[in-house]
Motif scaffolding. Sequence first.
Motif, mmCIF file in Angstrom:
data_model
loop_
_atom_site.group_PDB
_atom_site.id
_atom_site.type_symbol
_atom_site.label_atom_id
_atom_site.label_comp_id
_atom_site.label_asym_id
_atom_site.label_seq_id
_atom_site.Cartn_x
_atom_site.Cartn_y
_atom_site.Cartn_z
ATOM 1 N N UNK A 53 -13.618 -37.346 83.857
ATOM 2 C CA UNK A 53 -14.367 -38.603 83.837
ATOM 3 C C UNK A 53 -15.489 -38.423 82.821
ATOM 4 N N UNK A 54 -15.704 -39.443 82.000
ATOM 5 C CA UNK A 54 -16.742 -39.351 80.974
ATOM 6 C C UNK A 54 -17.528 -40.642 80.880
ATOM 7 N N UNK A 55 -18.745 -40.512 80.417
ATOM 8 C CA UNK A 55 -19.546 -41.666 80.040
ATOM 9 C C UNK A 55 -19.407 -41.774 78.532
ATOM 10 N N UNK A 56 -18.958 -42.918 78.051
ATOM 11 C CA UNK A 56 -18.726 -43.077 76.617
ATOM 12 C C UNK A 56 -19.563 -44.209 76.052
ATOM 13 N N UNK A 57 -19.956 -44.035 74.814
ATOM 14 C CA UNK A 57 -20.768 -45.030 74.124
ATOM 15 C C UNK A 57 -20.066 -45.432 72.835
ATOM 16 N N UNK A 58 -19.781 -46.717 72.705
ATOM 17 C CA UNK A 58 -19.196 -47.245 71.477
ATOM 18 C C UNK A 58 -20.308 -47.612 70.506
ATOM 19 N N UNK A 59 -20.192 -47.125 69.271
ATOM 20 C CA UNK A 59 -21.182 -47.463 68.250
ATOM 21 C C UNK A 59 -21.128 -48.961 67.966
ATOM 22 N N UNK A 60 -22.264 -49.520 67.614
ATOM 23 C CA UNK A 60 -22.320 -50.919 67.205
ATOM 24 C C UNK A 60 -21.734 -51.050 65.805
ATOM 25 N N UNK A 61 -21.263 -52.239 65.485
ATOM 26 C CA UNK A 61 -20.657 -52.470 64.173
ATOM 27 C C UNK A 61 -21.627 -52.123 63.049
ATOM 28 N N UNK A 62 -22.880 -52.506 63.188
ATOM 29 C CA UNK A 62 -23.866 -52.245 62.131
ATOM 30 C C UNK A 62 -24.125 -50.747 61.921
ATOM 31 N N UNK A 63 -23.737 -49.927 62.915
ATOM 32 C CA UNK A 63 -23.899 -48.473 62.826
ATOM 33 C C UNK A 63 -22.595 -47.770 62.447
ATOM 34 N N UNK A 64 -21.596 -48.545 62.032
ATOM 35 C CA UNK A 64 -20.324 -47.977 61.610
ATOM 36 C C UNK A 64 -19.229 -48.029 62.657
ATOM 37 N N UNK A 65 -19.507 -48.664 63.800
ATOM 38 C CA UNK A 65 -18.511 -48.765 64.865
ATOM 39 C C UNK A 65 -17.530 -49.895 64.635
ATOM 40 N N UNK A 66 -16.740 -50.163 65.617
ATOM 41 C CA UNK A 66 -15.756 -51.244 65.560
ATOM 42 C C UNK A 66 -16.451 -52.596 65.505
ATOM 43 N N UNK A 67 -15.698 -53.609 65.050
ATOM 44 C CA UNK A 67 -16.276 -54.957 65.039
ATOM 45 C C UNK A 67 -15.695 -55.814 66.167
ATOM 46 N N UNK A 68 -14.787 -55.245 66.977
ATOM 47 C CA UNK A 68 -14.204 -55.970 68.095
ATOM 48 C C UNK A 68 -14.101 -55.058 69.310
#
Length: 151
Positions: A53-68
Amino acid sequence: MDGSASIGSSQETFKIYDEEENLISECGDLEGYAYEYFHENGLETEHSKCDFIAQIHFKKERDGGRNQYVKSDYRSQLVFNFDDFQTSHRQIYIGTNYAFPGDLVNAEIDILSQEYFHRKLKAGMGFKFYEGPQLIGTGRIIKIINSKLQK
């Protein structure tokens, strides 16, 4: 617990952020986040067949993450912070079916290369996940389920 308050005759709602400026709640609701934070070991894992089990953080689009957003059962490449070995993994979200850019969610994680990580993983260990060469998020192991992986 919530992030709303009455001011005169109007009800105001507040966005809530953590210490790293990650959005925790769009509408001021803290109950789910607080429960998970204070009861991490109470996550439903009795019947889980995941590896951890993990806690995960998705990067924001403005920080290079996904846009959807992505749906639960999302698959990408995972790299642990102690090694350069990259493996495929699957994320099954706990308490939600979707993860949006900027979200912090708990997930059941299955990794493809279990043999490689035999006796190498422990709670608190960090990792990154990628789509091709693009870093889209980071994570931290909360609880090891597959005892063969436990360091």
